[in-house]
Design an enzyme around this catalytic site. Structure first.
Site, PDB file in Angstrom:
ATOM      1  N   LYS A  22       0.910  -1.234  -0.023  1.00 56.81           N
ATOM      2  CA  LYS A  22      -0.111  -0.063  -0.078  1.00 56.81           C
ATOM      3  C   LYS A  22       1.037   1.313  -0.176  1.00 56.81           C
ATOM      4  O   LYS A  22       0.463   2.041  -0.669  1.00 56.81           O
ATOM      5  CB  LYS A  22      -0.848  -0.081   1.276  1.00 56.81           C
ATOM      6  N   SER A  23       1.890   1.273   1.022  1.00 61.81           N
ATOM      7  CA  SER A  23       2.581   2.385   0.987  1.00 61.81           C
ATOM      8  C   SER A  23       3.515   2.851  -0.327  1.00 61.81           C
ATOM      9  O   SER A  23       3.511   3.794  -0.598  1.00 61.81           O
ATOM     10  CB  SER A  23       3.704   2.240   1.997  1.00 61.81           C
ATOM     11  N   ASP A  49      -7.713   1.913  -0.238  1.00 62.89           N
ATOM     12  CA  ASP A  49      -6.760   3.230  -0.259  1.00 62.89           C
ATOM     13  C   ASP A  49      -6.223   3.483  -1.715  1.00 62.89           C
ATOM     14  O   ASP A  49      -5.951   4.746  -1.913  1.00 62.89           O
ATOM     15  CB  ASP A  49      -5.571   2.917   0.639  1.00 62.89           C
ATOM     16  N   ASN A  92     -10.720   7.002   4.118  1.00 55.77           N
ATOM     17  CA  ASN A  92      -9.719   6.990   5.455  1.00 55.77           C
ATOM     18  C   ASN A  92      -8.250   6.679   4.892  1.00 55.77           C
ATOM     19  O   ASN A  92      -7.529   5.987   5.523  1.00 55.77           O
ATOM     20  CB  ASN A  92     -10.268   6.088   6.405  1.00 55.77           C
ATOM     21  N   SER A 200       7.903   5.784  13.086  1.00 58.89           N
ATOM     22  CA  SER A 200       7.835   5.204  12.119  1.00 58.89           C
ATOM     23  C   SER A 200       8.971   5.470  11.062  1.00 58.89           C
ATOM     24  O   SER A 200       8.528   5.466   9.802  1.00 58.89           O
ATOM     25  CB  SER A 200       6.480   5.436  11.493  1.00 58.89           C
ATOM     26  N   ASP A 319       2.936  -0.914  12.120  1.00 54.34           N
ATOM     27  CA  ASP A 319       1.778  -1.596  11.364  1.00 54.34           C
ATOM     28  C   ASP A 319       2.086  -3.058  11.647  1.00 54.34           C
ATOM     29  O   ASP A 319       1.057  -3.692  12.179  1.00 54.34           O
ATOM     30  CB  ASP A 319       1.513  -1.562  10.146  1.00 54.34           C
ATOM     31  N   LYS A 346      -4.617   6.211  14.625  1.00 57.20           N
ATOM     32  CA  LYS A 346      -4.611   5.540  13.184  1.00 57.20           C
ATOM     33  C   LYS A 346      -5.838   5.278  12.766  1.00 57.20           C
ATOM     34  O   LYS A 346      -6.955   6.049  13.273  1.00 57.20           O
ATOM     35  CB  LYS A 346      -3.847   4.083  13.228  1.00 57.20           C
ATOM     36  N   GLU A 347      -6.326   4.108  12.001  1.00 52.51           N
ATOM     37  CA  GLU A 347      -7.855   4.074  11.609  1.00 52.51           C
ATOM     38  C   GLU A 347      -8.796   4.063  12.832  1.00 52.51           C
ATOM     39  O   GLU A 347      -9.980   4.445  12.662  1.00 52.51           O
ATOM     40  CB  GLU A 347      -7.989   2.834  10.941  1.00 52.51           C
ATOM     41  N   ARG A 395      -6.576  -3.880   9.889  1.00 52.47           N
ATOM     42  CA  ARG A 395      -5.641  -4.402  10.675  1.00 52.47           C
ATOM     43  C   ARG A 395      -6.112  -5.200  11.755  1.00 52.47           C
ATOM     44  O   ARG A 395      -5.487  -6.203  12.266  1.00 52.47           O
ATOM     45  CB  ARG A 395      -4.296  -3.373  10.986  1.00 52.47           C
TER      46      ARG A 395
END
Ligand code: DC
Length: 650
Positions: A22-23, A49, A92, A200, A319, A346-347, A395
Site C-alpha cells: 500500500k505504502s 486506499d 480513510n 515510523s 503496523d 490511526k484508523e 489491521r
C-alpha cells in the site's frame, strides 16, 4: 454478510504471493502523476486506499490507463495538475490524504480535501503548519487541526523560497513524507528540519527510495535534516514494479510461526525497502524459525513448538507490530510492545481496540499512552459469542484472524480488510488447515444420531447433535413463557441459550434436562421454531463452536449445506420409510414408551414431505455428499462405511 466465521485451525503452511504494498503503491501513483513522462506501474495494490488515490489523480486531470492485472499507465503532469479546482474525497486513506495535501498546497489551484468521518478525527496540524510556513494557503473547514481542508484560496500561492521548513515528526511520519514528496514542486532548495522524535522512521526511507526512482535525490544530514536540492523534478522511470506488502506479510509469517509452517510469503525479502520486513526479526526473537531469500520470507514454529513472549520497541514497525499483539496469545509469558503512541491516531485507537478484543479472548492486557502488554490466558483462549469487533480497521480484522489457531472465531464486519487487502480471507483459507468435520444429514429416524456417535467414538472426536439445540431452544422458550410462534422472542432465547453439552449429559441453565427435550410436545415445538430464519441464524455460530480439535462429527438437517459447508466428509444417510418406522418403534418401546407402527409410518411420511418442501433449510442431499442407504445395513456396517469414506481422503 456482516461477519465471517473462521473455523478453528490445526495448522498453517503453504505459500502466499503478496499483493502490492500500500505504502509503495500510493507513493508511486503520486510520483508518476507529478513526473514528466509516462510510467507503467506493475503489481499495484488494488484496494480502497489505492482506489482513493487513483480517483483523486483522475479528478486532478492526470491520465491514468488501467492495463489490467494490477498494471497501470500514468501520463505524468510534469509537476502541474491540469485541473485547478476540485473537491477530493479520500476516504480513510492517510497516505493519500497527507501526500496530496502537501502536493496541492504547493501547486496553483483551489481544492478541498475531505475524507471518512474517522479521517476527520486524525490530526493534520503538523503538516498544515509546515506548509503554511512556506506560504501555502490552507484553511480548516471543520475542527481546527483536522480535515477537511480548503487549499489555495488565494492564487497563485505566494510561495517563499523558505530555505528551511520545520515539521514535527512525533505524531505521524506521513507529514514528513508528504512534504518530501511535494517539495520538488517548488524548484528551490529546501531543508526540512524534523522537530521532536521521528516516528515510523522506515516509512520515510520508503519515500526517499521511491523519490530516487523518479530522479530526485534527497540528501539526508543526520537524523533530522533532509535537503531537497534546487531544480529537483520528477522524471518517469518507464517501468516500475510495486513490491509485495510487508505489513500484509506479517499475518502469514505469524500464522507459520504459530501454526507450524513452513509458511512462505513471496514479494518481499532481503531486497525490500519496507521497514516492516523487520517483523520477521521480531518473530525470530519469539523463537520462530525464519528464512529469508531475495524475494521471499518463510516462517515456521520454534523447534520446541512454543513461542515465547518478548519486549519490543514497536516504533519502527508500527503496523506490523500490531500483529505481535495477537501472536502474543500463543507465546509463553507476556509480550510488551512499547513506543507505539502513533497507534492511537490511526484508523482507530488501535491500543484500546486491541486491548478490548484481546480481553474478550481471555488475555490479560495492560495499556498506557504508548504501550500495550499482553499476557495470554493460562487456560487457553475462549470464543467470544458476540465475535470480534473490527472498528472499521483492516489491521484489527487481520490481526485477530490469528486467534483461529486456538478457537473457532467470528469476526464482525470483515469487509474492512478491503482498505488494503480485499482478498485477505481467501488467502488465509488457502494456507490454513481447519479442524476436520464429518457432517451427517438425512431424514428423520434415519439413524443419523446413532451413526454420528459411533463414528465420533471411533475417531475420538467431538459430537454435535444439532437437533438437540433446536429442542433445547423450544424447551427454554416454553420455560421462559415465549410462544413458539414468536420468531424474534425465540431467536433471543436461542441467542442466550445457556446450554452445556457433556458426555451423556445436556444441561440447560446448569440443570440436567434428561428426556425433557424428547417429548412429543417439544419435538413439535422444535420443528416449529426450526423453520424460522432468525432462530437458525441465532444458532449458527453456537453450532460452529462445537468444532474443536481433533475433529467433529455433526448430525442434523443442514450440517453439510449451511453450518459446515467446508466439511471434509459429507454423508446423506437414509433408509426406506418402513425401516425407519420400525427402528423408531423399537427405540420407543425400549424406552418404555407405548407406540405402534402405523401412526409412526404415517408421521414419518408426512415429515419427509414437509421437510423436503420447507423453504428454510429443506432436507436435501448436497451435491458433494455421499448417499448412504442404510435400509439393509446394520449400525456397524453403516458406521464402517462413513469411516471408510473419511479415511479415503486422508
Ligand atoms: O434431529 P431432531 O429430531 O432432534 O431435530 C429436532 C428438530 O429440529 C426437527 O424438527 C428438525 C430440526 N432440525 C433442523 O431444522 N436443523 C438441524 N440441523 C437439526 C434439527
Amino acid at each position: 454478510m456482516n461477519f465471517i466465521d473462521l473455523p478453528p485451525l490445526l495448522s498453517a503452511r503453504g505459500t502466499v504471493r503478496l499483493p502490492g504494498s500500500k505504502s509503495i503503491s500510493n507513493r508511486i501513483l503520486l510520483l508518476a502523476a507529478l513526473a514528466e513522462g509516462e510510467t507503467e506501474i506493475r503489481d499495484l495494490l488494488e484496494s480502497d486506499d489505492t482506489a482513493h488515490m487513483l480517483a483523486a489523480l483522475v479528478a486532478l486531470g492526470v491520465a491514468v490507463e488501467p492495463l489490467g492485472d494490477g498494471a497501470y499507465r500514468v501520463r505524468g503532469a510534469g509537476g502541474n495538475f491540469p485541473v485547478k479546482q476540485a473537491e477530493l474525497f479520500l476516504g480513510n486513506a492517510g497516505t493519500a490524504f497527507r501526500s496530496l495535501t502537501a502536493a496541492l498546497a504547493l501547486s496553483a489551484g483551489e481544492y478541498t480535501l475531505s475524507g471518512a468521518p474517522r479521517m476527520h478525527e486524525r490530526p493534520i496540524a503538523d503538516l498544515v503548519d509546515a506548509l503554511r510556513a512556506v506560504g501555502a494557503e490552507i484553511d480548516y473547514l471543520g475542527k481546527p487541526g483536522f480535515p477537511p481542508l480548503a487549499i489555495g484560496r488565494r492564487r497563485p500561492p505566494p510561495l517563499h523560497a523558505a530555505g528551511v521548513v520545520r515539521v514535527r515528526g512525533d505524531v505521524s511520519s506521513q507529514f514528513l513524507s508528504g512534504l518530501l514528496l511535494a517539495l520538488p514542486l517548488t524548484g528551490v532548495e529546501t531543508t526540512i528540519e524534523v522537530l521532536g522524535d521521528l516516528v515510523s522512521r522506515p516509512y520515510v526511507q520508503i519515500t526517499l527510495a521511491m523519490m530516487r526512482r523518479f530522479g530526485v535525490r534527497v540528501v539526508q544530514e543526520g537524523a533530522r535534516h533532509f535537503v531537497v536540492p534546487a531544480a529537483s523534478h520528477y522524471v518517469a522511470p518507464g517501468l516500475i514494479r510495486v513490491e509485495g506488502d510487508a505489513s500484509a506479510a506479517s499475518y502469514f509469517l505469524a500464522l507459520g510461526a504459530i501454526g507450524g509452517g513452513p509458511l512462505r510469503v513471496e514479494g518481499v525479502g532481503r531486497q525490500s525497502v519496507q521497514g516492516d520486513v523487520c517483523f520477521a526479526d521480531a518473530l525470530a526473537l519469539m523463537g520462530a524459525r525464519i528464512e529469508i531469500g531475495e524475494d521471499w520470507i518463510e516462517a515456521s514454529a520454534p523447534a520446541s513448538g512454543k513461542l515465547r513472549g518478548i519486549a519490543l520497541d514497536g516504533n519502527d514497525i508500527p503496523d506490523a507490530a500490531m500483529t505481535l499483539a495477537t501472536t502474543a496469545l500463543f507465546a509463553a509469558g507476556p509480550t510488551t510492545l512499547s513506543n507505539i503512541a502513533s497507534w492511537r491516531v490511526k484508523e482507530t485507537d488501535r491500543i484500546e481496540a486491541l486491548a478490548t478484543e484481546l480481553r474478550k479472548l481471555g488475555a490479560t492486557v495492560e495499556t498506557g499512552a504508548d504501550f500495550v502488554r499482553v499476557t495470554p490466558p493460562p487456560a487457553g483462549l475462549r470464543t467470544p459469542p458476540e465475535g470480534i469487533a473490527t472498528y472499521d480497521d483492516h489491521r484489527i480484522a487481520m490481526c485477530f484472524s490469528l486467534a483461529a489457531l486456538g478457537v473457532p472465531l467470528r469476526i464482525n464486519d470483515p469487509g474492512c480488510v478491503s482498505k488494503t487487502f480485499p482478498e485477505y480471507f481467501e488467502y488465509f483459507a488457502a494456507v490454513t488447515q481447519a479442524v476436520p468435520v464429518i457432517a451427517i444429514d438425512g431424514p428423520s429416524a434415519s439413524g443419523k444420531g446413532t451413526i454420528a456417535i459411533r463414528v465420533a467414538q471411533a475417531l475420538g472426536w467431538h459430537y454435535l447433535d444439532s437437533g438437540a439445540l433446536y429442542r433445547l431452544t423450544a424447551l427454554a422458550a416454553q420455560r421462559a413463557g415465549v410462544a413458539w410462534g414468536d420468531e424474534a422472542g425465540v431467536a433471543a432465547v436461542a441467542a442466550s441459550l445457556d446450554a452445556e453439552f457433556g458426555e451423556d449429559s445436556i444441561k440447560l441453565s446448569g440443570v440436567e434436562v434428561g428426556d425433557a427435550i424428547r417429548t412429543e410436545d417439544i419435538s413439535s415445538g422444535a420443528s416449529q421454531i426450526a423453520v424460522m430464519p432468525a432462530v437458525r441464524a441465532a444458532l449458527l455460530f453456537r453450532q460452529r463452536v462445537f468444532r474443536r480439535a481433533p475433529g467433529l462429527v455433526a448430525d442434523g438437517r443442514d450440517m453439510a449445506s449451511v453450518v459446515f459447508p467446508d466439511a471434509q466428509t459429507k454423508v446423506f444417510l437414509t433408509a426406506s420409510v418402513e425401516v425407519r418406522a420400525q427402528r423408531r418403534y423399537k427405540q420407543l418401546i425400549e424406552k418404555g414408551i407405548a407406540a405402534s407402527i402405523q401412526p409412526l409410518l404415517l408421521d414419518l411420511r408426512e415429515r419427509d414431505e414437509r421437510d423436503s418442501r420447507r423453504s428454510v433449510a429443506p432436507l436435501q442431499q448436497e451435491a458433494d455428499a455421499h448417499l448412504l442407504d442404510a435400509t439393509n445395513l446394520t449400525i456397524d456396517q453403516t458406521a464402517a462405511q462413513v469411516l471408510g469414506w473419511f479415511r479415503k481422503i486422508l
